[in-house]
Scaffold this motif. Structure first.
Motif, mmCIF file in Angstrom:
data_model
loop_
_atom_site.group_PDB
_atom_site.id
_atom_site.type_symbol
_atom_site.label_atom_id
_atom_site.label_comp_id
_atom_site.label_asym_id
_atom_site.label_seq_id
_atom_site.Cartn_x
_atom_site.Cartn_y
_atom_site.Cartn_z
ATOM 1 N N ARG A 1 -19.426 7.876 4.650
ATOM 2 C CA ARG A 1 -18.310 7.546 5.552
ATOM 3 C C ARG A 1 -18.694 6.337 6.378
ATOM 4 O O ARG A 1 -19.856 6.121 6.700
ATOM 5 C CB ARG A 1 -18.041 8.735 6.489
ATOM 6 C CG ARG A 1 -17.213 9.804 5.828
ATOM 7 C CD ARG A 1 -16.746 10.816 6.869
ATOM 8 N NE ARG A 1 -15.912 11.833 6.241
ATOM 9 C CZ ARG A 1 -14.639 11.636 5.933
ATOM 10 N NH1 ARG A 1 -14.095 10.475 6.191
ATOM 11 N NH2 ARG A 1 -13.927 12.567 5.367
ATOM 12 N N ARG B 1 -4.935 8.622 -8.616
ATOM 13 C CA ARG B 1 -6.015 9.621 -8.743
ATOM 14 C C ARG B 1 -6.126 10.017 -10.205
ATOM 15 O O ARG B 1 -7.214 10.108 -10.763
ATOM 16 C CB ARG B 1 -5.713 10.835 -7.851
ATOM 17 C CG ARG B 1 -5.921 10.525 -6.387
ATOM 18 C CD ARG B 1 -6.930 11.428 -5.701
ATOM 19 N NE ARG B 1 -7.158 10.977 -4.332
ATOM 20 C CZ ARG B 1 -6.271 11.174 -3.341
ATOM 21 N NH1 ARG B 1 -5.144 11.812 -3.597
ATOM 22 N NH2 ARG B 1 -6.504 10.718 -2.144
ATOM 23 N N PHE C 1 -10.783 2.182 -0.036
ATOM 24 C CA PHE C 1 -10.071 3.341 0.538
ATOM 25 C C PHE C 1 -9.597 4.228 -0.608
ATOM 26 O O PHE C 1 -9.082 3.714 -1.607
ATOM 27 C CB PHE C 1 -8.830 2.857 1.315
ATOM 28 C CG PHE C 1 -9.149 2.172 2.613
ATOM 29 C CD1 PHE C 1 -9.655 0.879 2.633
ATOM 30 C CD2 PHE C 1 -8.939 2.817 3.817
ATOM 31 C CE1 PHE C 1 -9.944 0.241 3.827
ATOM 32 C CE2 PHE C 1 -9.223 2.185 5.024
ATOM 33 C CZ PHE C 1 -9.731 0.898 5.025
ATOM 34 N N ASP C 2 -9.666 5.536 -0.413
ATOM 35 C CA ASP C 2 -9.118 6.414 -1.461
ATOM 36 C C ASP C 2 -7.788 7.000 -1.008
ATOM 37 O O ASP C 2 -7.289 7.965 -1.564
ATOM 38 C CB ASP C 2 -10.116 7.533 -1.770
ATOM 39 C CG ASP C 2 -10.059 8.614 -0.693
ATOM 40 O OD1 ASP C 2 -10.358 9.779 -1.009
ATOM 41 O OD2 ASP C 2 -9.686 8.272 0.453
ATOM 42 N N ASN C 3 -7.211 6.381 0.040
ATOM 43 C CA ASN C 3 -5.945 6.929 0.538
ATOM 44 C C ASN C 3 -5.155 5.817 1.229
ATOM 45 O O ASN C 3 -5.672 4.716 1.466
ATOM 46 C CB ASN C 3 -6.251 8.071 1.538
ATOM 47 C CG ASN C 3 -5.056 8.999 1.698
ATOM 48 O OD1 ASN C 3 -3.939 8.641 1.324
ATOM 49 N ND2 ASN C 3 -5.286 10.157 2.280
ATOM 50 N N LEU C 4 -3.920 6.166 1.599
ATOM 51 C CA LEU C 4 -3.035 5.198 2.278
ATOM 52 C C LEU C 4 -3.674 4.663 3.556
ATOM 53 O O LEU C 4 -4.435 5.374 4.194
ATOM 54 C CB LEU C 4 -1.767 5.925 2.713
ATOM 55 C CG LEU C 4 -0.626 6.067 1.718
ATOM 56 C CD1 LEU C 4 0.430 6.989 2.307
ATOM 57 C CD2 LEU C 4 -0.049 4.716 1.378
ATOM 58 N N PRO D 1 -12.477 12.830 -5.039
ATOM 59 C CA PRO D 1 -13.083 11.585 -4.537
ATOM 60 C C PRO D 1 -14.608 11.748 -4.428
ATOM 61 O O PRO D 1 -15.097 12.771 -3.967
ATOM 62 C CB PRO D 1 -12.468 11.397 -3.150
ATOM 63 C CG PRO D 1 -11.422 12.420 -2.990
ATOM 64 C CD PRO D 1 -11.465 13.353 -4.124
ATOM 65 N N TRP E 1 -0.124 7.337 -5.102
ATOM 66 C CA TRP E 1 -1.537 7.686 -5.001
ATOM 67 C C TRP E 1 -1.927 8.800 -5.964
ATOM 68 O O TRP E 1 -3.036 8.818 -6.488
ATOM 69 C CB TRP E 1 -1.898 8.053 -3.564
ATOM 70 C CG TRP E 1 -1.931 6.833 -2.721
ATOM 71 C CD1 TRP E 1 -0.877 6.253 -2.081
ATOM 72 C CD2 TRP E 1 -3.045 5.960 -2.507
ATOM 73 N NE1 TRP E 1 -1.257 5.091 -1.460
ATOM 74 C CE2 TRP E 1 -2.588 4.888 -1.699
ATOM 75 C CE3 TRP E 1 -4.362 5.972 -2.912
ATOM 76 C CZ2 TRP E 1 -3.407 3.851 -1.296
ATOM 77 C CZ3 TRP E 1 -5.189 4.938 -2.498
ATOM 78 C CH2 TRP E 1 -4.710 3.902 -1.695
ATOM 79 N N THR F 1 -9.262 10.395 4.826
ATOM 80 C CA THR F 1 -9.544 9.281 3.904
ATOM 81 C C THR F 1 -11.042 9.028 3.832
ATOM 82 O O THR F 1 -11.741 9.135 4.849
ATOM 83 C CB THR F 1 -8.851 8.003 4.413
ATOM 84 O OG1 THR F 1 -7.449 8.265 4.481
ATOM 85 C CG2 THR F 1 -9.095 6.810 3.489
ATOM 86 N N ILE G 1 -8.046 7.915 11.673
ATOM 87 C CA ILE G 1 -9.178 6.983 11.792
ATOM 88 C C ILE G 1 -8.582 5.631 12.193
ATOM 89 O O ILE G 1 -7.631 5.167 11.554
ATOM 90 C CB ILE G 1 -9.899 6.815 10.437
ATOM 91 C CG1 ILE G 1 -10.538 8.136 9.997
ATOM 92 C CG2 ILE G 1 -10.953 5.713 10.523
ATOM 93 C CD1 ILE G 1 -11.120 8.068 8.587
ATOM 94 N N VAL H 1 0.844 -1.216 0.000
ATOM 95 C CA VAL H 1 0.000 0.000 0.000
ATOM 96 C C VAL H 1 0.868 1.252 0.000
ATOM 97 O O VAL H 1 0.629 2.196 -0.752
ATOM 98 C CB VAL H 1 -0.936 -0.018 1.229
ATOM 99 C CG1 VAL H 1 -1.690 1.305 1.351
ATOM 100 C CG2 VAL H 1 -1.905 -1.178 1.142
ATOM 101 N N GLY I 1 -7.751 3.588 -5.861
ATOM 102 C CA GLY I 1 -7.818 3.284 -4.425
ATOM 103 C C GLY I 1 -7.374 1.871 -4.111
ATOM 104 O O GLY I 1 -6.671 1.228 -4.879
ATOM 105 N N TYR I 2 -7.806 1.406 -2.939
ATOM 106 C CA TYR I 2 -7.441 0.062 -2.484
ATOM 107 C C TYR I 2 -8.671 -0.605 -1.899
ATOM 108 O O TYR I 2 -9.538 0.084 -1.343
ATOM 109 C CB TYR I 2 -6.386 0.148 -1.381
ATOM 110 C CG TYR I 2 -5.032 -0.247 -1.876
ATOM 111 C CD1 TYR I 2 -4.149 0.707 -2.354
ATOM 112 C CD2 TYR I 2 -4.654 -1.571 -1.940
ATOM 113 C CE1 TYR I 2 -2.910 0.353 -2.844
ATOM 114 C CE2 TYR I 2 -3.405 -1.946 -2.425
ATOM 115 C CZ TYR I 2 -2.542 -0.981 -2.878
ATOM 116 O OH TYR I 2 -1.326 -1.338 -3.378
ATOM 117 N N GLN I 3 -8.714 -1.914 -2.041
ATOM 118 C CA GLN I 3 -9.904 -2.615 -1.566
ATOM 119 C C GLN I 3 -9.497 -3.650 -0.516
ATOM 120 O O GLN I 3 -8.512 -4.373 -0.708
ATOM 121 C CB GLN I 3 -10.535 -3.340 -2.752
ATOM 122 C CG GLN I 3 -12.030 -3.558 -2.611
ATOM 123 C CD GLN I 3 -12.600 -3.950 -3.949
ATOM 124 O OE1 GLN I 3 -12.260 -5.042 -4.430
ATOM 125 N NE2 GLN I 3 -13.400 -3.078 -4.542
#
Lengths: 48, 145, 109
Positions: A47, A34, B89-92, A42, A30, B72, C69, A25, C89-91
């Protein structure tokens, strides 16, 4: 597409299995992602 | 000469396996010490507060955590029976398991990095059976590094 | 040289067997300390099991910066976690076969 599959739910497994995921990751560009994603801001997703 | 070469190869193979098994044993010892230290800390806190903490403020092992920036956006889909989840996720983000959290809480007395005081070493040794105590002393002296 | 190598291999065999024994014992001890079923049977270890928790504040203290978070996942054994890198993104997908999965956010305060 890289993909990592692991089993969770047991305590005290070998903790290095998450290191590979975190490396995958964190090594991602990133900003490139994008731009691939059409550069759109985004989507206002719900959320968690 | 040929037999010597074969024995030499076997010797190197065995040395490599022993090195891996020593690392595995050290990790198991660290986990045992961290868990017992956590139990002891919680027991002392409950005795001090004369009650267990409110159930909605504690998380029982085993668990894993996923931490990410507060900016995020996480898109989450959940099946009705909660057997399946899908997160986008749109971020790290980072994933860590409970052992890593216990180590970061300092519950392994810094053995994983060879930084452990004499007092802590004494407590850490008391958490493991006699047969494992020499390994704890070695780790305290930086064997893992 | 040949005899010396034979002697050394015999010593390495002993060392490896001792390590295997210690690894098996340590794994068993850890499992007994943390396994749900075992602990429900023996009251003494049930107490240890009940004390095997961290507080939300403990979690918050281990992430940097602390205002991130922090999502907590508690899953039954053998739950499959798959992390894929789609184009955007990542899943992370979780799939359990032995019961519901608990996911919640660690409160900030």
């Amino acid at each position: 597409r890289s993909r990592i599959l692991i089993s969770i739910g047991e305590s005290f497994g070998s903790s290095d299995k998450f290191q590979k995921i975190n490396q995958m990751v964190s090594s991602t560009d990133w900003s490139l992602k994008r731009s691939l994603d059409g550069g759109s801001a985004p989507k206002p997703l719900k959320r968690l | 000469a040929q037999e010597c070469r074969e024995l030499e190869t076997e010797r190197l193979r065995r040395l490599e396996r022993i090195k891996q098994k020593q690392a595995q044993l050290q990790e198991l010892i660290l986990q045992q010490i961290a868990f017992k230290n956590l139990v002891q800390r919680n027991r002392q806190l409950e005795e001090k507060n004369n009650r267990p903490p409110p159930p909605n403020t504690i998380i029982h092992l085993p668990f894993i955590i996923v931490n990410t920036s507060k900016n995020t956006i996480i898109d989450c889909s959940i099946s009705n029976d909660k057997f399946e989840y899908l997160f986008n996720f749109d971020n790290l983000f980072e994933i860590h398991d409970d052992v890593e959290v216990l180590k970061r809480m300092g519950l392994a007395f810094g053995l994983e990095s060879g930084r452990c005081t004499q007092e802590q070493l004494k407590i850490a040794r008391s958490f493991v059976p006699k047969a494992l105590q020499p390994y704890v002393t070695e780790m305290a002296q930086g064997a893992i590094n | 040289r040949f005899q010396e190598l034979q002697r050394e291999l015999a010593e390495l065999t002993d060392t490896e067997e001792k390590l295997d024994e210690l690894i098996n014992k340590s794994s068993l001890q850890l499992r007994l300390l943390t396994e749900d079923t075992h602990n429900k049977k023996y009251p003494s270890s049930l107490i240890v099991f009940k004390l095997g928790y961290v507080r939300c504040q403990d979690l918050r203290d281990t992430v940097d910066p602390p205002d991130q978070i922090v999502m907590v996942i508690r899953a039954p054994p053998e739950t499959q976690m798959q992390v894929t890198e789609p184009t955007e993104g990542y899943q992370i997908s979780l799939k359990s076969s032995r019961g519901p999965i608990d996911v919640f956010l660690c409160p900030e305060d």
